[in-house]
Enzyme design. Structure first.
Site, PDB file in Angstrom:
ATOM      1  CB  SER A  50      -2.956  11.604  -0.821  1.00 44.40           C
ATOM      2  OG  SER A  50      -2.177  11.508  -2.000  1.00 44.40           O
ATOM      3  CG  ASP A 246       4.857   7.580  -0.068  1.00 36.73           C
ATOM      4  OD1 ASP A 246       5.488   8.535  -0.581  1.00 36.73           O
ATOM      5  OD2 ASP A 246       3.803   7.744   0.574  1.00 36.73           O
ATOM      6  CG  HIS A 249       1.803  10.512  -0.089  1.00 42.29           C
ATOM      7  ND1 HIS A 249       1.671   9.175   0.190  1.00 42.29           N
ATOM      8  CD2 HIS A 249       0.691  10.872  -0.764  1.00 42.29           C
ATOM      9  CE1 HIS A 249       0.496   8.745  -0.289  1.00 42.29           C
ATOM     10  NE2 HIS A 249      -0.106   9.757  -0.875  1.00 42.29           N
TER      11      HIS A 249
END
Ligand SMILES: *[C@@H]1O[C@H](CO)[C@@H](O)[C@H](O)[C@H]1NC(C)=O
Ligand SMILES: *[C@@H]1O[C@H](CO)[C@@H](O)[C@H](O)[C@H]1NC(C)=O
Ligand SMILES: *[C@@H]1O[C@H](CO)[C@@H](O)[C@H](O)[C@H]1NC(C)=O
Length: 273
Positions: A50, A246, A249
């Site tokens: 990601s 979060d 990220h």
């Protein structure tokens, strides 16, 4: 007689105007697969999970659309290979049609490309990263390895040269002690396999040491990354950069910094053209 003179004058005026126009006016760059393929010279592969695909500016599956100056498109200079294997002008989110099950935002790719433009005037980015992928899926014969080699094959078909692999992955492998302990060997094998399959034994690989993880074994994976001892594998470190709420990220500004660090490493490399 006077009429003929006028016609001749008009004719020469036209020629002069045309000559001036064609030598001074730059034609716009074509952004079409067929017309731009021949321009693509320097190919960079973006792979990992990601944080390479880009989640900068994404909160609760919504991307804020904020593009800092370093991330702005450079039309006619920076292209990306789309999910349909066509070259188009690149802009973030670079992985929007690759990492299709997730909401993509800003990754390091555009900031990297803008920062190396002075050395590589026509860049082809090949986004391949998939959110949540573990390194096993990237091993030769695995689903994502095959995806990558197919896309890179399409990217070099028009005469491009692969300049580097940019690799940002490992967060998934922090979940499980077995995977964390196997990481170094798997990563080493992956880099060797890519170089072998592309027939580029010294292909530069620039990896990003983790800033975060999905599980508790972040330090084990970071140590594995830093222990890779292969010629022309470079490591930049994302640890300490600003994360999204979060905790996993990288934020947009952190991604800009990662892109610049990757570019700096590339420009320093002795093997880089
Ligand atoms: C794009 O490519 C198609 C053929 O694939 C062509 O017909 C079209 O004119 C091209 N457009 C541009 C802007 O070059
Ligand atoms: C997206 O999700 C579908 C269904 O789970 C899956 O089959 C597919 O491989 C996923 N695609 C990517 C790019 O992750
Ligand atoms: C880690 O993953 C492996 C392979 O998927 C599995 O066999 C093992 O049980 C897992 N270990 C733990 C501690 O979850």
């Amino acid at each position: 007689m006077a009429n003929t003179g006028l016609k001749l004058t008009m004719f020469f005026l036209f020629i002069i105007t045309y000559e001036y126009w064609s030598s001074h006016v730059k034609l716009p760059a074509l952004t079409n697969s067929s017309s731009s393929t021949h321009l693509i010279k320097d190919v960079f592969i973006l792979a990992g999970q990601s944080n390479m695909a880009g989640r900068g500016g994404v909160i609760d599956r919504y991307w804020d659309g904020i593009i800092p100056p370093e991330v702005k498109p450079s039309p006619g200079k920076i292209f990306r290979l789309g999910g349909d294997l066509r070259w188009v002008d690149a802009h973030e989110p670079l992985h929007a049609d690759i990492d299709i099950n997730k909401t993509c935002g800003v990754g390091p790719g555009m900031a990297f490309a803008n920062a190396v433009l002075r050395r590589y005037p026509v860049i082809g980015l090949v986004p391949c990263a998939i959110g949540g992928s573990g390194i096993e899926e990237w091993s030769r014969g695995g689903r994502l390895y095959e995806l990558l080699t197919r896309r890179v094959g399409a990217a070099v078909k028009g005469g491009g040269v692969i300049r580097a692999v940019l690799w940002f992955q490992g967060e998934r492998d922090t979940l499980n002690i077995t995977n964390a302990e196997l990481y170094q060997e798997r990563l080493h094998t992956l880099f060797i396999d890519l170089r072998t399959d592309f027939k580029l034994p010294l292909l530069p690989v620039i990896q990003v040491a983790l800033a975060s993880g999905e599980g508790p074994y972040v330090e084990t994976v970071r140590k594995a990354q830093q222990a890779i001892n292969l010629p022309n594998v470079m490591t930049v470190d994302a640890k300490g950069l600003l994360l999204q709420p979060d905790g996993l990220h990288l934020s947009t500004n952190a991604q800009v910094q990662v892109g610049k660090m990757l570019a700096h490493a590339m420009l320093q490399s002795h093997y880089a053209r």
